[in-house]
Design a protein around this motif. Structure first.
Motif, PDB file in Angstrom:
ATOM      1  N   THR A  47      37.558 -48.726  44.562  1.00  0.00           N
ATOM      2  CA  THR A  47      37.527 -49.223  45.988  1.00  0.00           C
ATOM      3  C   THR A  47      35.960 -49.930  46.431  1.00  0.00           C
ATOM      4  O   THR A  47      35.233 -48.774  46.253  1.00  0.00           O
ATOM      5  N   VAL A  48      35.672 -50.902  46.895  1.00  0.00           N
ATOM      6  CA  VAL A  48      34.322 -51.617  47.040  1.00  0.00           C
ATOM      7  C   VAL A  48      33.782 -51.496  48.098  1.00  0.00           C
ATOM      8  O   VAL A  48      34.648 -51.777  49.115  1.00  0.00           O
ATOM      9  N   ILE A  49      33.005 -50.827  48.383  1.00  0.00           N
ATOM     10  CA  ILE A  49      32.395 -51.155  50.529  1.00  0.00           C
ATOM     11  C   ILE A  49      31.433 -51.513  50.693  1.00  0.00           C
ATOM     12  O   ILE A  49      30.943 -51.217  49.773  1.00  0.00           O
ATOM     13  N   VAL A  50      30.963 -52.643  51.160  1.00  0.00           N
ATOM     14  CA  VAL A  50      29.655 -53.700  51.970  1.00  0.00           C
ATOM     15  C   VAL A  50      29.723 -53.153  53.268  1.00  0.00           C
ATOM     16  O   VAL A  50      29.729 -53.600  53.433  1.00  0.00           O
ATOM     17  N   ASP A  51      28.171 -53.015  53.012  1.00  0.00           N
ATOM     18  CA  ASP A  51      27.536 -52.259  53.990  1.00  0.00           C
ATOM     19  C   ASP A  51      26.880 -53.196  54.585  1.00  0.00           C
ATOM     20  O   ASP A  51      25.961 -53.303  54.453  1.00  0.00           O
ATOM     21  N   VAL A  52      27.057 -53.811  55.399  1.00  0.00           N
ATOM     22  CA  VAL A  52      26.190 -55.434  56.306  1.00  0.00           C
ATOM     23  C   VAL A  52      25.382 -55.128  57.521  1.00  0.00           C
ATOM     24  O   VAL A  52      24.361 -55.330  57.322  1.00  0.00           O
ATOM     25  N   ALA A  53      25.249 -53.520  58.067  1.00  0.00           N
ATOM     26  CA  ALA A  53      24.849 -52.909  58.979  1.00  0.00           C
ATOM     27  C   ALA A  53      23.699 -52.016  58.179  1.00  0.00           C
ATOM     28  O   ALA A  53      23.272 -51.535  59.169  1.00  0.00           O
ATOM     29  N   VAL A  54      22.868 -52.189  56.889  1.00  0.00           N
ATOM     30  CA  VAL A  54      22.490 -51.204  56.916  1.00  0.00           C
ATOM     31  C   VAL A  54      21.024 -51.339  57.397  1.00  0.00           C
ATOM     32  O   VAL A  54      20.289 -49.977  57.086  1.00  0.00           O
ATOM     33  N   ASP A  55      20.467 -52.038  57.822  1.00  0.00           N
ATOM     34  CA  ASP A  55      19.262 -52.936  58.339  1.00  0.00           C
ATOM     35  C   ASP A  55      19.273 -51.885  59.695  1.00  0.00           C
ATOM     36  O   ASP A  55      18.072 -51.488  60.084  1.00  0.00           O
ATOM     37  N   GLN A  56      19.962 -51.585  60.088  1.00  0.00           N
ATOM     38  CA  GLN A  56      20.152 -50.415  61.188  1.00  0.00           C
ATOM     39  C   GLN A  56      21.642 -49.096  60.831  1.00  0.00           C
ATOM     40  O   GLN A  56      21.998 -48.635  61.778  1.00  0.00           O
ATOM     41  N   GLY A  57      20.784 -48.801  59.927  1.00  0.00           N
ATOM     42  CA  GLY A  57      20.960 -47.227  59.563  1.00  0.00           C
ATOM     43  C   GLY A  57      22.626 -47.486  58.736  1.00  0.00           C
ATOM     44  O   GLY A  57      22.804 -46.799  58.509  1.00  0.00           O
ATOM     45  N   GLY A  58      23.364 -48.648  58.848  1.00  0.00           N
ATOM     46  CA  GLY A  58      24.569 -48.402  58.113  1.00  0.00           C
ATOM     47  C   GLY A  58      25.514 -47.791  58.552  1.00  0.00           C
ATOM     48  O   GLY A  58      25.224 -46.988  59.575  1.00  0.00           O
ATOM     49  N   CYS A  59      26.933 -48.610  58.505  1.00  0.00           N
ATOM     50  CA  CYS A  59      28.111 -47.453  59.425  1.00  0.00           C
ATOM     51  C   CYS A  59      29.116 -47.099  58.592  1.00  0.00           C
ATOM     52  O   CYS A  59      30.085 -46.741  59.241  1.00  0.00           O
TER      53      CYS A  59
END
Length: 360
Positions: free
Chosen positions: A262-274
């Motif tokens: 499974t691939v997870i992409v964290d676009v919120a990484v700039d704000q610590g990540g979700c």
């Protein structure tokens, strides 16, 4: 005013703070614009392009900071830039202070005026300077996720759109904001089955109205997230708390409930990540694997498509840059309440409410 555009020095960051078209708007108003040599080359804009519109090319980043009253950038300053920032200098860029205590303390110590793109907020409550990069990152998240689902790079070996006789891949999008909607749009365009989740029913109704029928909505809760992660191939995190840290929607123990590859992409990484297991990566080394789950957590995704990103960014920042240059930061922020919300740190003091006490 003297405005400086330094070359970005973050890993594989090819964007630049302003296009030649933007510089032209400043110089025709008799402002002085200093551009560091080769600053725009990664985006397809060359020194001669800037010279033709009246910019002065300076050889080093030190020269640009030293001679400028306002610095216009793309990414937050990194450690090498901290000593270059002067007292009372205006720095207009993406900061994302909530995810970096060293950056926050360095900018407090600098006594500069730090205006963050990501917290400029219009009357409708939207974030106009974050929107175009969120659009780019949302679309790229599917593009990158589709690539890392390939088996040679440890993905599940799934073609998102499937083929006749083979069902398409499944994409789970967390957050129905700008990132989430753009990600869902791209995934749907590839033919994937898409589930998009949010706690805002207005956003889910909007998604339901504008996206095709194979994009389904679900109200977000830990229970429903745990249910969906078991059978989705690509999971995209696109949640945002204005100026604050992103909530951790996927915890470490949840990885064991996902299928290997499974691939997870964290676009919120700039704000610590979700995602609890998020750590910032670069375009040079974009992924890592935990519990057989591929993590893609590049902190400057739009930097990989700098021509598109730089033009999109200048389109929205220029009107604010012109106000700051024409009026000075105090009068500009007094007259424009949207711009005033971009003030995060002023002369050594945190002035943005969401940041107060965050690192105490």
């Amino acid at each position: 005013m003297k405005i400086g555009i330094p070359k970005e020095i973050k890993n594989n960051e090819n964007r630049v703070g302003m296009t030649p078209a933007g510089v032209f708007e400043l110089t025709k108003r008799n402002h002085t614009v200093y551009v560091q040599a080769t600053a725009g080359e990664g985006s397809g804009f060359f020194d001669k392009d800037y010279k033709e519109v009246g910019a002065t090319i300076l050889p080093t980043i030190n020269d640009v900071y030293d001679q400028s009253e306002m610095i216009v950038k793309v990414k937050e300053p990194i450690a090498e830039e901290y000593p270059l920032i002067k007292e009372n200098q205006v720095v207009f860029t993406y900061f994302h202070f909530a995810s970096s205590e060293p950056l926050t303390k360095a900018m407090i110590a600098s006594k500069a005026i730090c205006i963050a793109y990501e917290t400029v907020e219009d009357e409708e409550g939207t974030l106009p300077l974050l929107t175009p990069m969120s659009e780019v990152a949302g679309r790229m998240s599917v593009q990158q996720g589709a690539k890392y689902l390939e088996k040679p790079i440890k993905g599940r070996g799934i073609l998102l759109g499937g083929v006749p006789g083979v069902k398409p891949g499944k994409v789970l999008v967390l957050g129905a904001g700008v990132v989430g909607v753009q990600a869902a749009k791209m995934a749907a365009g590839l033919g994937a089955h898409v589930t998009i989740m949010d706690i805002n029913m207005k956003r889910l109704r909007y998604v339901n109205d504008v996206l095709p029928n194979h994009v389904v909505t679900d109200f977000s809760s830990e229970y429903s997230i745990r249910k969906h992660i078991k059978d989705h191939d690509l999971i995209i995190g696109g949640v945002l708390l204005k100026g604050g840290k992103a909530p951790k929607l996927i915890t470490r123990d949840m990885l064991k409930e996902m299928r290997p590859g499974t691939v997870i992409v964290d676009v919120a990484v700039d704000q610590g990540g979700c995602f609890e297991t998020t750590r910032a990566t670069t375009h040079e080394d974009p992924t890592y694997i935990i519990d057989d789950v591929v993590h893609y957590c590049v902190a400057n995704m739009p930097g990989a498509v700098p021509y598109t990103s730089t033009i999109a960014l200048t389109n929205v920042t220029l009107s604010y840059i012109l106000k700051l240059a024409d009026l000075g930061w105090e009068k500009a922020c007094e007259k424009d309440k949207s711009l005033a919300k971009g003030l995060n740190i002023v002369k050594g003091k945190i002035v943005y409410e969401e940041l107060e006490g965050i690192f105490d």
